[in-house]
Write an enzyme that holds these catalytic residues in place. Structure first.
Site, PDB file in Angstrom:
ATOM      1  N   TYR A 151       0.865  -1.187   0.000  1.00 30.86           N
ATOM      2  CA  TYR A 151       0.000   0.000   0.000  1.00 30.86           C
ATOM      3  C   TYR A 151       0.898   1.232   0.000  1.00 30.86           C
ATOM      4  O   TYR A 151       1.841   1.313   0.782  1.00 30.86           O
ATOM      5  CB  TYR A 151      -0.885  -0.008   1.258  1.00 30.86           C
ATOM      6  CG  TYR A 151      -1.741   1.230   1.412  1.00 30.86           C
ATOM      7  CD1 TYR A 151      -2.780   1.500   0.522  1.00 30.86           C
ATOM      8  CD2 TYR A 151      -1.511   2.131   2.446  1.00 30.86           C
ATOM      9  CE1 TYR A 151      -3.567   2.633   0.664  1.00 30.86           C
ATOM     10  CE2 TYR A 151      -2.299   3.272   2.608  1.00 30.86           C
ATOM     11  CZ  TYR A 151      -3.321   3.516   1.711  1.00 30.86           C
ATOM     12  OH  TYR A 151      -4.104   4.635   1.844  1.00 30.86           O
ATOM     13  N   ASP A 254       9.496   3.053  -0.331  1.00 36.95           N
ATOM     14  CA  ASP A 254       8.427   3.700   0.419  1.00 36.95           C
ATOM     15  C   ASP A 254       8.639   3.431   1.911  1.00 36.95           C
ATOM     16  O   ASP A 254       8.256   2.392   2.439  1.00 36.95           O
ATOM     17  CB  ASP A 254       7.067   3.176  -0.053  1.00 36.95           C
ATOM     18  CG  ASP A 254       5.912   3.884   0.644  1.00 36.95           C
ATOM     19  OD1 ASP A 254       6.170   4.700   1.554  1.00 36.95           O
ATOM     20  OD2 ASP A 254       4.756   3.616   0.284  1.00 36.95           O
ATOM     21  N   LYS A 282       4.395   9.505   8.635  1.00 36.01           N
ATOM     22  CA  LYS A 282       4.186   8.906   9.961  1.00 36.01           C
ATOM     23  C   LYS A 282       5.205   9.365  11.017  1.00 36.01           C
ATOM     24  O   LYS A 282       5.089  10.463  11.540  1.00 36.01           O
ATOM     25  CB  LYS A 282       4.162   7.394   9.835  1.00 36.01           C
ATOM     26  CG  LYS A 282       3.032   6.958   8.874  1.00 36.01           C
ATOM     27  CD  LYS A 282       2.521   5.601   9.165  1.00 36.01           C
ATOM     28  CE  LYS A 282       1.595   5.117   8.077  1.00 36.01           C
ATOM     29  NZ  LYS A 282       0.265   4.812   8.511  1.00 36.01           N
TER      30      LYS A 282
HETATM   31  C1  LIG Z   1       3.762   2.188   3.096  1.00 39.23           C
HETATM   32  C2  LIG Z   1       2.804   3.349   3.064  1.00 39.23           C
HETATM   33  N1  LIG Z   1       2.966   4.294   2.143  1.00 39.23           N
HETATM   34  C3  LIG Z   1       2.146   5.370   2.068  1.00 39.23           C
HETATM   35  C4  LIG Z   1       1.123   5.515   2.960  1.00 39.23           C
HETATM   36  C5  LIG Z   1       0.204   6.712   2.886  1.00 39.23           C
HETATM   37  O1  LIG Z   1       0.477   7.592   3.931  1.00 39.23           O
HETATM   38  P1  LIG Z   1      -0.670   8.580   4.458  1.00 39.23           P
HETATM   39  O2  LIG Z   1      -1.673   7.743   5.174  1.00 39.23           O
HETATM   40  O3  LIG Z   1       0.072   9.533   5.365  1.00 39.23           O
HETATM   41  O4  LIG Z   1      -1.219   9.271   3.267  1.00 39.23           O
HETATM   42  C6  LIG Z   1       0.914   4.559   3.947  1.00 39.23           C
HETATM   43  C7  LIG Z   1      -0.168   4.698   4.932  1.00 39.23           C
HETATM   44  O5  LIG Z   1      -0.440   3.859   5.744  1.00 39.23           O
HETATM   45  C8  LIG Z   1       1.767   3.430   3.997  1.00 39.23           C
HETATM   46  O6  LIG Z   1       1.593   2.458   4.896  1.00 39.23           O
END
Ligand SMILES: Cc1ncc(COP(=O)(O)O)c(C=O)c1O
Length: 445
Positions: A151, A254, A282
């Site tokens: 994700y 990511d 985060k």
């Molecule tokens: C691996 C990863 N990338 C991107 C995101 C997206 O981040 P945000 O929720 O701050 O938009 C998340 C969110 O959980 C994530 O787990």
């Protein structure tokens, strides 16, 4: 601190949630917080301090969800609270150049080795969206590769196979079924997405042989954090980087979940790899909304104003108050022994849970290490999306977590997420968790 189920009345939580139905869709601001996950509805939280939270009925919990990992310093850390109140008193945001953004960026680039420069966004989703745009502009290619079960936020082209499904719907490893996670996205959007199974070098080699030449980027989580907690096989990330570069594509790592969590420089430091671009969120913001794209200057410089630039605007980019929080947070994370303590506390929790499951003869495994881990009710190790879909008993996990909620442990019942250790957690919290887990096991049929 343990209270019986009976003592944990949820009258106020139920009332708030019923009232919320009138003005909020499903009574919440994200499906992962509502009745899709919590039965019969969510515990409404009102206050947090350190590793503890209190709900609307005054019940106390130790929080192991920590705002999906955002709260690396726990709740209301005094240094963060001071940074926020000082910043708010002097003007929370100007949407103009500030010294605060420079101080945050300097600290960021000192800690993350691959970050020659950084651009701040407001969420992780914005960061991955920007990273993909940069990669496309830099390579002049359109397609990108994403892995099953990863994700990367809710931007259109990433919403393919990010949820779990029954195994019979998944197609073969050689030709994975493409399952859209959302309505409202033109199917042509996904024409640019190449889908691959993760943690499988041979499958990746085959797919890159066919598609590598047309890829702008390969995007990956270094540790899969949206199917629980799935570690890369030995050497997999290094091989992934080599294969990506051999295709002329960029690697976007990511690190929205893993950044500033496993090591000061993120998983890229922990596993010793140097991505072209990486994305953060985060833990970077210690509870405040932020994201970041970092990497090689030559790539990020494509955002410089002029013809053929990559456009990235945003009223709240480099939000002054958040930048002050980031600087304070990164200073706290630079203190000696912080990561040793995060790892030791997390490993103690993992060992304790494994002991409980063994003693209670519950068929469950704990995956991950240190600051992030997940429990799977399964005999099989989980190495990828397909294992998760096949082996993780998500219903049993949800029952277990509901039993923990009744015993003063706050966690999401969604097996796709993960347990988080913050700098605020200590041995007592771990001990309370282990006792509660022991009692919760007794409730499992
Ligand atoms: C691996 C990863 N990338 C991107 C995101 C997206 O981040 P945000 O929720 O701050 O938009 C998340 C969110 O959980 C994530 O787990």
């Amino acid at each position: 601190m343990e209270q019986t189920t009976e003592a944990r009345r949820q009258t106020q939580s139920r009332e708030w949630f019923a009232r919320a139905q009138q003005s909020l869709v499903e009574g919440v601001n994200s499906p992962s917080r509502g009745a899709a996950v919590y039965m019969p509805g969510p515990t409404v939280l009102e206050r947090g301090q350190g590793s503890h939270v209190w709900d609307a009925d005054g019940n106390e919990y130790i929080d192991f969800m920590m705002s999906f990992g955002a709260l690396i310093q726990g709740h209301a850390h005094p240094v963060i609270v001071k940074a926020v109140s000082d910043a708010a008193a002097a003007g929370s945001h100007f949407a103009a150049a500030t010294s605060a953004e420079v101080e945050a960026a300097e600290r960021f680039c000192r800690m993350v080795a691959s970050a020659e420069v950084v651009r701040f966004t407001n969420t992780g989703s914005e960061a991955t969206m920007l990273a993909l745009r940069l990669a496309r502009a830099h390579t002049g290619r359109r397609k990108f590769l994403k892995f099953e079960g990863h994700y990367h936020g809710w931007y259109d082209p990433f919403l393919l196979n990010a949820h779990s499904h029954p195994t019979e719907q998944l197609g073969s490893v050689e030709n994975p079924a493409r399952i859209l996670d959302s309505e409202g996205i033109p199917s042509s959007t996904f024409d640019d997405v190449v889908l691959a199974p993760w943690n499988d070098e041979a499958a990746l080699e085959n797919i890159l042989r066919a598609h590598g030449h047309e890829l702008a980027a390969v995007i990956t989580e270094p540790i899969m954090a949206n199917m629980g907690c799935i570690l890369p096989r030995d050497g997999y990330l290094q091989r992934l980087l080599e294969l990506t570069h051999a295709s002329g594509a960029l690697l976007i790592l990511d690190e929205v979940v893993t950044g500033f969590r496993y090591a000061p420089g993120g998983c890229q430091q922990y596993y010793g790899i140097e991505p072209d671009l990486s994305t953060f969120g985060k833990a970077l913001g210690a509870g405040f909304p932020v994201g970041a794209v970092a990497g090689r200057r030559a790539i990020l410089d494509r955002m410089r104003w002029g013809d053929h630039m990559v456009l990235h605007y945003g009223t709240f980019n480099g939000h002054r108050l958040t930048m002050k929080v980031i600087a304070a947070n990164l200073d706290l994370l630079s203190a000696a022994q912080i990561y040793e303590k995060l790892h030791a506390t997390g490993n103690a929790a993992i060992d304790g849970l494994r002991d409980v499951f063994a003693r209670r003869k519950v068929r469950a495994i704990v995956q991950g290490f240190g600051p992030m881990f997940q429990i799977y009710f399964s005999d099989h190790e989980i190495w990828n999306y397909r294992d998760y879909c096949k082996y993780a008993d998500t219903k049993r996990y949800s029952n277990f977590v509901h039993a923990l909620l009744d015993r003063g442990i706050y966690m999401t019942p969604s097996n796709g997420l993960h347990w988080i250790i913050s700098t605020a957690h200590n041995e007592d919290d771990v001990e309370t968790l282990i006792k509660a887990a022991d009692h919760a096991c007794a409730t499992l049929s």
